[in-house]
Design an enzyme around this catalytic site. Structure first.
Site, PDB file in Angstrom:
ATOM      1  N   HIS A 296       9.636  17.860  -1.196  1.00  0.00           N
ATOM      2  CA  HIS A 296       8.745  18.812  -0.521  1.00  0.00           C
ATOM      3  C   HIS A 296       7.329  18.818  -1.119  1.00  0.00           C
ATOM      4  CE1 HIS A 296      12.442  20.002   1.206  1.00  0.00           C
ATOM      5  NE2 HIS A 296      12.810  20.891   0.306  1.00  0.00           N
TER       6      HIS A 296
ATOM      7  N   GLU B  79       9.954  30.699  -5.408  1.00  0.00           N
ATOM      8  CA  GLU B  79      11.061  31.385  -4.741  1.00  0.00           C
ATOM      9  C   GLU B  79      11.528  32.545  -5.604  1.00  0.00           C
ATOM     10  OE1 GLU B  79      13.777  28.545  -2.400  1.00  0.00           O
ATOM     11  OE2 GLU B  79      13.366  27.461  -4.249  1.00  0.00           O
TER      12      GLU B  79
ATOM     13  N   LYS C 105      18.076  15.429   2.582  1.00  0.00           N
ATOM     14  CA  LYS C 105      17.825  15.237   1.180  1.00  0.00           C
ATOM     15  C   LYS C 105      18.961  15.886   0.391  1.00  0.00           C
ATOM     16  CE  LYS C 105      15.692  18.293  -1.240  1.00  0.00           C
ATOM     17  NZ  LYS C 105      16.231  19.637  -1.395  1.00  0.00           N
TER      18      LYS C 105
ATOM     19  N   ASP D 150      12.813  15.897   5.634  1.00  0.00           N
ATOM     20  CA  ASP D 150      12.241  16.780   4.625  1.00  0.00           C
ATOM     21  C   ASP D 150      11.797  17.982   5.430  1.00  0.00           C
ATOM     22  OD1 ASP D 150      10.324  18.218   3.119  1.00  0.00           O
ATOM     23  OD2 ASP D 150      10.249  16.551   1.732  1.00  0.00           O
ATOM     24  N   HIS D 151      12.551  19.072   5.364  1.00  0.00           N
ATOM     25  CA  HIS D 151      12.304  20.126   6.357  1.00  0.00           C
ATOM     26  C   HIS D 151      10.919  20.761   6.201  1.00  0.00           C
ATOM     27  CE1 HIS D 151      13.648  22.934   3.215  1.00  0.00           C
ATOM     28  NE2 HIS D 151      13.100  23.897   3.916  1.00  0.00           N
TER      29      HIS D 151
ATOM     30  N   LYS E 115      12.666  28.815  -9.272  1.00  0.00           N
ATOM     31  CA  LYS E 115      13.568  29.844  -8.746  1.00  0.00           C
ATOM     32  C   LYS E 115      13.320  31.126  -9.530  1.00  0.00           C
ATOM     33  CE  LYS E 115      16.120  26.865  -6.321  1.00  0.00           C
ATOM     34  NZ  LYS E 115      15.950  26.837  -4.858  1.00  0.00           N
TER      35      LYS E 115
ATOM     36  N   LYS F 223       7.722  22.433   9.119  1.00  0.00           N
ATOM     37  CA  LYS F 223       7.167  23.792   9.130  1.00  0.00           C
ATOM     38  C   LYS F 223       5.841  23.780   9.875  1.00  0.00           C
ATOM     39  CE  LYS F 223       9.262  25.280   4.766  1.00  0.00           C
ATOM     40  NZ  LYS F 223      10.006  26.514   4.919  1.00  0.00           N
TER      41      LYS F 223
ATOM     42  N   ASP G  62      14.983  18.569  -6.795  1.00  0.00           N
ATOM     43  CA  ASP G  62      15.272  19.404  -5.629  1.00  0.00           C
ATOM     44  C   ASP G  62      14.014  19.710  -4.812  1.00  0.00           C
ATOM     45  OD1 ASP G  62      17.143  21.069  -4.124  1.00  0.00           O
ATOM     46  OD2 ASP G  62      16.076  22.803  -4.954  1.00  0.00           O
TER      47      ASP G  62
END
Ligand code: BG6
Length: 486
Positions: free
Chosen positions: A237, A213, A145, A174-175, A336, A179, A232
């Site tokens: 996600h 985050e 992505k 899509d990491h 963030k 998970k 992002d």
């Protein structure tokens, strides 16, 4: 279980993703004995350097990004011997014949092209892979992505990749799907009889999905400023998490069975029109503040420009318009430089229908299922119980608490370890299909357009807080609150 022998061709082999994620993940799989002795990693970059020089770089990355307890000299040596570096110009002709020669030595092997480069290069690289005859029946391509910056640009990228590779050969990462705790969502929902009967609007009041985050964007402000939190994090996600919570039970775990169900959810998302955007979304941008015990600069200072309206925070009230979920809000938020690093899904159930206790027993809080994705991975089910003791009937809200760290001693593999091995196996369940990407953009594009047309800039928030106060108002207007405490 060992996978088939493969050649993994990594484009962007000197980049950040290769350093932090790909090489450490491959090394760890090697350590676990999953990579056959003959498998090779072909590192491709523009740099003119010998394989042995590149290998020194990989050795340094492993020293930096793999904990000492997992570094075994014999395995590091075996792993480094797998590399071959090819100098190549992704948008020119130089080096492609060399790559063809290296791969041509083993034409029957599984061959994975990992494009750890910007999406503007996907088309050029795939076209050359095709032109040089490198696509074999056993070939696959992995793209990172963001796939595009809008529905339209995603179409261009997907068309270019699709000209050379069949959809069954395309692995869109899509990491989050790799998970452990995200996969556990499927186990929780579909391997337990308990939840499914009450997993609907009749019993669930609302759902919250938070990916917070503490990091800022330092070091990648250039990329981030062209993206923002919605592109992002939400387009991929967070919408993927929403899909796993909201989807109907797939008939099996086969790639298409799961992706068909996710697609239906994406297509059921209620569109957010321009008229509703101020009511249903909040965007924010961090200002200087304190995070992790130290003073940190604001987003604009990090970017070195004063006029950016890129959002570093977003909160959205979403709705899934279907039979199961009608009227159940899904509150989404990500940002963030927030107060703490926490990703979790909170499923809040409806109140009991009738209160039989004395008022002195205290209020009854709603049952909540909290799925903590990171850190401190675990599952908590909040219940009401009687406060023990002679004080009469007093009610208390307490969690049934399952912590992965306490329950399992094994290290949870990083998402990339699982995903890279799935690429080699050819299993697409945890990768996004093209129509999913399109459907996600179809929901995100109008929000982006409405923001662009709006004269209100993102709301400032102080670094180290939970975002702009408007995000609190977004949920409190509905008589609910964000759960920040697990
Ligand atoms: C990436 C985003 O996809 O995910 C980053 O581009 C973000 O901005 C990261 O920091 C978060 O991933 P994780 O695994 O640390 O939650």
């Amino acid at each position: 279980i060992a996978v088939d022998v493969f050649d993994m061709v990594v484009f962007g082999a000197t980049g950040d993703l290769a350093a932090r994620k790909l090489m450490p993940a491959l090394y760890r799989r090697d350590l676990a004995g999953q990579i056959p002795p003959e498998a090779r990693i072909v590192a491709v970059s523009r740099r003119r350097e010998a394989t042995r020089v590149y290998v020194d770089t990989v050795a340094r990355w492993l020293a930096e990004f793999v904990p000492e307890t997992e570094r075994e000299d014999a395995c590091v040596e075996r792993f480094l011997a797998r590399f071959e570096h090819v100098t190549l110009d992704a948008t020119g002709d130089e080096g492609w014949a060399d790559l063809a020669e290296v791969l041509g030595r083993f034409p029957e092997r599984v061959r994975a092209f990992y494009l750890a480069v910007g999406p503007d290069l996907f088309g050029a690289i795939c076209e050359r892979i095709g032109r040089h005859g490198l696509v074999t029946p056993q070939a696959r391509v992995v793209v990172e992505k963001p796939v595009g910056k809008s529905g339209e640009s995603a179409r261009v990228v997907n068309d270019a990749v699709g000209k050379v590779f069949d959809e069954s050969q395309i692995f869109r990462i899509d990491h989050y799907l790799g998970k452990e705790t995200v996969q556990n969502l499927m186990a929780l929902r579909f391997a337990n009889a308990l939840f499914e009967p009450i997993w609907n609007a009749a019993h669930i009041d609302h759902v919250q999905i938070t990916v917070a985050e503490t990091l800022g964007v330092a070091g990648r402000a250039g990329y981030y400023d062209t993206s923002g939190a919605l592109r992002d994090m939400v387009q991929n996600h967070i919408l993927q998490l929403l899909c796993l919570v909201a989807m109907e039970p797939p008939v099996s775990l086969s790639a298409d069975a799961v992706r068909d169900e996710k697609l239906k959810v994406l297509r059921s998302l209620k569109p957010i029109e321009a008229a509703g955007v101020d009511h249903l979304t909040v965007r924010g941008q961090y200002r200087a503040g304190a995070s992790a015990g130290g003073a940190v600069p604001g987003y604009l200072d990090e970017l070195g420009r004063a006029d950016s309206t890129t959002e570093t925070f977003v909160a959205i009230k979403a709705e899934v318009q279907n039979w199961r979920w009608a009227g159940v809000p899904f509150y989404l938020r990500t940002g963030k430089r927030l107060a703490s690093r926490v990703s979790e899904i909170v499923v809040s159930f409806r109140p009991v229908p009738h209160f039989i206790f004395e008022p002195s027993a205290g209020p009854v809080a709603n049952n909540r299922l909290v799925i903590r994705l990171q850190p401190d991975e675990g599952v908590k089910l909040w219940l009401m119980i009687k406060d023990p003791g002679p004080g009469g009937m007093r009610l208390q809200h307490v969690p049934l608490d399952m912590s992965f760290a306490d329950a399992f001693s094994d290290r949870a593999p990083d998402a990339y370890e699982r995903l890279l091995m799935d690429v080699v196996r050819g299993t697409q369940t945890l990768f996004m299909r093209r129509d999913e990407v399109d459907a996600a953009w179809a929901w995100v594009d109008p929000i982006l357009a409405a923001w662009k047309a709006s004269s209100t800039p993102p709301r400032p928030y102080t670094a180290g807080t939970w975002g702009p106060s408007a995000a609190v108002a977004l949920i409190e207007r509905d008589g609910r609150t964000w759960q920040d405490d697990g």
